[in-house]
Scaffold this active site. Structure first.
Site, short mmCIF file in Angstrom:
data_model
loop_
_atom_site.label_atom_id
_atom_site.label_comp_id
_atom_site.label_asym_id
_atom_site.label_seq_id
_atom_site.Cartn_x
_atom_site.Cartn_y
_atom_site.Cartn_z
N ASP A 65 3.04 -4.73 7.92
CA ASP A 65 1.82 -3.94 7.79
C ASP A 65 0.63 -4.89 7.94
OD1 ASP A 65 -0.39 -2.50 7.07
OD2 ASP A 65 0.38 -1.86 5.12
N GLN B 165 -4.53 -4.77 6.61
CA GLN B 165 -5.52 -5.57 5.89
C GLN B 165 -5.69 -6.95 6.51
OE1 GLN B 165 -7.08 -3.77 3.33
NE2 GLN B 165 -8.49 -5.33 3.96
N HIS C 221 0.87 -1.17 0.00
CA HIS C 221 0.00 0.00 0.00
C HIS C 221 0.91 1.23 0.00
CE1 HIS C 221 -2.75 2.96 1.84
NE2 HIS C 221 -3.75 2.14 1.57
N LYS D 60 -10.44 -0.87 10.19
CA LYS D 60 -10.58 -2.08 9.35
C LYS D 60 -10.83 -3.31 10.21
CE LYS D 60 -7.37 -0.31 5.84
NZ LYS D 60 -8.11 0.17 4.67
N CYS E 81 -4.91 2.56 -3.52
CA CYS E 81 -3.67 3.09 -2.93
C CYS E 81 -2.51 2.13 -3.15
CB CYS E 81 -3.84 3.38 -1.45
SG CYS E 81 -5.00 4.71 -1.15
#
Lengths: 146, 406
Positions: free
Chosen positions: B199, B202, B122, B225, B363
């Site tokens: 990261d 998600q 991202h 999220k 993104c």
């Protein structure tokens, strides 16, 4: 409830599938690029302006049906127009797609009036016009309507 | 047996109609809807003990501080972190990555050093490192992927060098749905002495994680999220690393003592939490984590897998549809394009059918470039989605094709 058919009229599908004035323009003397990064719509506009009159307008690029049809219809509408008229047409088109009253005769461009019911798509319809504005004012930065 | 219909009742927004049709919300990778437990927790805080934290001696401030720190402990447990002070509240995953880049990065990188990221990051896990490279003269390198959206792991050994200081990699790709082999990447990176930031933005709503067994140095995610509020997120960092790092922003709460001559910084985690934080957001995130744990992350993952499998099978039968991201291990995301139809037109027509999806570059512009696409349409699933909604998605896709190709 907004009707999809108001947005996606046959004329728009036709111009999306078979864009008019699509391709390079040798001898162009006005140029600008439009790029809506979030959508991925890219547009490159070339004009041939002589004696204050737009003789030719052609575009290249890729985008959604609304932005492609809008660019195609715009290039048709521009041919033979005086440069001085364009500001009024731009203003009228803007008002039309935002659902505001306008007085300029829109001709075939009126098929894009349905965009006003879909606020998220106004930026698609206006990308070509903002690019035109940039080309006529010789801007060297790509234009965005996002 | 997991029944999404039961849990749907916890999400009032799912009862609304869009363009006269029942909402089918399939933009969960952008943000999830919020259950009553989260809405109630935030409201309860404002109605009963709204006060600034870590300051007042009065009852409200004490209660607010306890709730705020209680949320931090819930997050620690959820991430399986060893120490509660390893949990830093941020505005989101983006701010957490920027924090690491600007504090750890600026003190540990110099000209000639290397940062290794993956081809499916991202923008939030690309741009902060590019900014750091500009400041320090370090170089950014990229682990490539194949046409399925699978990282080329055999390239990792070649790309990792003695100059690699940091590896930044996403656990789940937001554009493709790929679940990356981060454990292997962490092992390889540590072998050359590099630190690893994962990261998890998600991932956390779909994949269980444990900081101790994963062994990453930094882990970031966003509350919104994970069925929590926007504007609140988390940086996890190993205690010794966080302790040695300089502060990020200066201000209240991050200090022990201030004179005009010298300021002594507070200990972790407060050193990184200048100013009044998003108290209600942290409390809401704590409630979201309680909610997710009560549903059971393994139940959620199994349910979403069933939805994704059904959607993938349906998609494969649609003429002119191409799935973008066909890795064998995927979580909850179906990215696709339709021949001759721009994703934005798909998005508008689906919306008209009450189906909310994302269309655009997600993104992740380098991912779009890799597939030579301007954008994709993306349906992403959450615990409250149903097989009937997958059916509605494909009915709507059929409508798109009818409208465009007739």
């Amino acid at each position: 409830m907004s009707d999809l058919r108001d947005l996606y009229q046959e004329v728009i599908f036709d111009h999306n599938r078979h864009p008019r004035n699509f391709g390079p323009l040798p001898g162009a003397n006005r140029h600008a690029d439009g790029f809506n990064a979030l959508c991925g719509d890219k547009l490159s506009l070339n004009l041939k302006v002589e004696g204050g009159i737009i003789q030719e307008a052609r575009f290249e690029g890729s985008g959604c049906a609304i932005s492609t049809a809008s660019a195609s219809l715009m290039t048709e509408a521009l041919k033979g127009r005086r440069e001085a008229e364009v500001a009024d047409l731009f203003e009228g088109f803007h008002r039309m797609v935002k659902g505001e009253p306008y007085t300029v005769e829109m001709g075939k461009l009126a098929v894009l009036a349905g965009v006003s019911e879909f606020p998220a798509r106004v930026k698609c319809a206006t990308l070509a016009w903002h690019t035109l504005n940039a080309a006529l004012h010789q801007a060297d930065q790509p234009v965005s309507t996002e | 047996m997991f029944d999404p219909h039961l849990w749907r009742r916890q999400f009032p927004i799912l009862e609304r109609k869009v363009h006269g049709k029942p909402l089918v919300y399939l933009d969960n990778a952008a943000t999830t809807q919020k259950p009553l437990a989260v809405l109630d927790a935030e409201r309860y805080y404002f109605e009963h003990f709204n006060a600034n934290i870590h300051r007042g001696v009065h009852a409200l401030s004490q209660e607010a501080s306890e709730a705020f720190e209680g949320a931090r402990e819930k997050i620690r447990a959820f991430l399986g972190a060893a120490h509660v002070e390893e949990i830093i509240f941020t505005r989101g995953a983006t701010e957490a990555i920027n924090l690491v880049a600007q504090t750890w990065g600026r003190t540990h990188l110099e000209a000639g050093d290397e940062i290794l990221i993956s081809a499916m990051e991202h923008h939030a896990n690309i741009v902060p490192w590019q900014m750091l490279c500009e400041m320090t003269g370090a170089r950014l390198k990229v682990i490539p992927m194949d046409e399925r959206g699978v990282l080329l792991m055999d390239q990792v050994d070649r790309l990792l060098t003695e100059r690699t200081r940091l590896v930044g990699v996403t656990l789940v790709s937001n554009a493709l749905g790929t679940v990356n082999p981060v454990t292997e990447i962490i092992r390889k990176a540590h072998a050359v002495g590099a630190r690893v930031l994962v990261d998890g933005a998600q991932a956390v709503a779909h994949v269980a994680v444990n900081m101790v067994t994963l062994g990453c140095d930094f882990f970031v995610f966003s509350g919104h999220k994970l069925y929590g509020p926007t504007g609140i997120g988390v940086l996890y960092g190993k205690k010794d690393l966080l302790t040695a790092m300089p502060p990020y922003q200066g201000g209240g709460d991050m200090i022990l003592q201030v004179t005009f001559e010298k300021t002594t910084y507070n200990q972790i985690p407060y050193k990184f939490e200048a100013g009044t934080p998003h108290i209600s957001g942290a409390i809401g995130l704590g409630a979201a984590i309680d909610f997710v744990r009560s549903v059971g992350l393994e139940n959620i993952a199994a349910h979403e897998d069933r939805l994704l499998q059904e959607a993938t099978e349906r998609a494969q039968r649609v003429k002119g549809l191409r799935i973008i991201g066909t890795a064998p291990g995927k979580a909850s995301i179906l990215s696709f394009v339709l021949e001759g139809i721009h994703p934005h037109d798909i998005g508008t027509i689906l919306d008209n059918e009450g189906v909310a999806i994302r269309s655009g570059h997600h993104c992740a512009m380098p991912v779009m470039d890799f597939f030579s696409l301007p954008a994709t349409a993306r349906a992403s699933f959450a615990l409250y989605n149903t097989l009937e909604e997958v059916e509605r998605l494909f009915q709507a896709i059929e409508r798109v094709q009818k409208l465009f190709l007739s």
